[in-house]
Design an enzyme around this catalytic site. Structure first.
Site, PDB file in Angstrom:
ATOM      1  N   LYS A  73       0.841  -1.210   0.000  1.00 39.13           N
ATOM      2  CA  LYS A  73       0.000   0.000   0.000  1.00 39.13           C
ATOM      3  C   LYS A  73       0.870   1.252   0.000  1.00 39.13           C
ATOM      4  CE  LYS A  73      -3.735  -2.467   2.325  1.00 39.13           C
ATOM      5  NZ  LYS A  73      -4.373  -2.831   3.590  1.00 39.13           N
ATOM      6  N   GLN A 117      -3.990  -1.028   9.807  1.00 39.59           N
ATOM      7  CA  GLN A 117      -3.918  -2.368   9.213  1.00 39.59           C
ATOM      8  C   GLN A 117      -4.481  -3.420  10.173  1.00 39.59           C
ATOM      9  OE1 GLN A 117      -2.934  -3.163   6.025  1.00 39.59           O
ATOM     10  NE2 GLN A 117      -3.565  -5.243   6.474  1.00 39.59           N
ATOM     11  N   ASP A 140     -10.449   3.341   4.580  1.00 41.48           N
ATOM     12  CA  ASP A 140     -10.853   1.933   4.499  1.00 41.48           C
ATOM     13  C   ASP A 140     -12.375   1.794   4.608  1.00 41.48           C
ATOM     14  OD1 ASP A 140      -9.080  -0.037   3.892  1.00 41.48           O
ATOM     15  OD2 ASP A 140      -8.411  -0.400   5.949  1.00 41.48           O
TER      16      ASP A 140
END
Ligand code: NAD
Length: 310
Positions: A73, A117, A140
């Site tokens: 990412k 994460q 997200d």
């Protein structure tokens, strides 16, 4: 765009019935195009605002798979022209340490997006930490606020993998409105938001899960089948309606490489469209993360400008 046939079209010997062969949806190519569009927006933002927006990634602990995902990412963010703001906390970090970091990043005007994460170490309260992220920086799309907005059909940042699934369908020109869609899996990360997005696009949606009786019967009704169960090779030809679009979200590392939740070869002989693993949904997740980050930056800049005018 970005499709190839898995096999050439054929005819049965009496020439009456055409064999259906699946179009393989090329997620790598669709993701590449999306990332190029994002890079153009980042460049325009940087010129207009005098700084490049940042994507903050937070990794807690040393789970090897998570470390690889975060590194991919960060690399993709830098390639798109975003500023890479990375924080790696040790696996024994206290809840307050992670919460304080999220708060600091939330208050940093140059950080457009924050990604925590997952999975987190078991001692941390995952939901509380996710909800600590300012919804406007929740790239997200996992905060309760953004999931609520999705459920209500209001604008907001959408979860990356499900949004990537919709982009794959759109790029392959699969008609979603009015289609019957089944999503296998009901997780907060993939299955549930994928079903919400399909519903918002006008599909008639069924969600199948671990307690569903007779999965093949339920799945094979669908014009669009999204498979996110996390079980290698769960879905085969008997789960698929002839000509359906099959989107395989599953990712499994095997001795021979990556594989999905769908048994590709037999599914491709029944489906109309199919995504491969690797090279299907996976690349879209990062592409959508980058698109969400520039969208968050643009929206924050617009808010600032509006406040300046008042
Ligand atoms: P999860 O374990 O949180 O959820 C799995 C879901 O599948 C559950 O809702 C469960 O009820 C359902 N399920 C389990 N067994 C089933 C069965 N036999 N029949 C029907 N439903 C069943 O997993 P997740 O986080 O949603 O991820 C699903 C898969 O997608 C995993 O393989 C994961 O690695 C992959 N994934 C891929 C990406 C990507 O970028 N491509 C992103 C996220 C997750």
């Amino acid at each position: 765009m970005a499709q190839r046939r898995s096999r050439g079209p054929g005819r049965e010997h009496n020439d009456r019935v055409r064999l259906v062969t699946a179009i393989v949806i090329d997620g790598r190519e669709i993701a590449r195009a999306s990332r190029a569009r994002t890079a153009e927006r980042v460049a325009a933002f940087t010129v207009a605002n005098g700084y490049a927006p940042g994507l903050a990634t937070i990794l807690v602990g040393s789970d090897p798979a998570s470390a690889v995902y975060v590194s991919n990412k960060r690399k993709a963010a830098a390639e798109a022209g975003l500023v890479d703001v990375h924080h790696h906390l040790s696996g024994d970090a206290a809840h307050e340490d992670v919460a304080d970091l999220i708060d600091r990043l939330g208050g940093d005007s140059r950080v457009a997006g924050i990604l925590l994460q997952l999975p987190l170490p078991a001692n941390l309260d995952k939901s509380a930490l996710i909800d600590r992220i300012v919804p406007k920086k929740d790239v997200d799309g996992l905060t309760a606020r953004n999931q609520g907005r999705l459920a209500r059909g209001e604008p907001g940042l959408r979860p990356c993998t499900p949004a990537g699934v919709i982009e794959l369908l759109d790029s392959a020109r699969v008609k979603v409105e009015g289609a019957s869609a089944t999503v296998i899996g009901r997780s907060d990360l993939v299955g549930h938001p994928a079903a919400e997005l399909l519903l918002r696009r006008g599909a008639t949606v069924t969600i199948a899960h671990s307690r569903t009786r007779d999965l093949p019967a339920v799945a094979s009704q669908a014009d669009i089948l999204v498979v996110a169960a996390g079980i290698p090779g769960l879905v085969g030809a008997d789960h698929i309606k002839k000509g359906a679009a099959v989107i395989d979200v599953g990712i499994h590392r095997t001795a021979t490489g990556l594989s999905g939740d769908v048994r590709f070869d037999e599914a491709a002989s029944v489906a109309g469209w199919i995504t491969p693993v690797p090279g299907g949904v996976g690349p879209m997740t990062i592409a959508t993360l980058l698109a969400n980050t520039i969208a968050a930056a643009e929206s924050a800049a617009k808010d600032l400008a509006n406040r300046g005018i008042q």
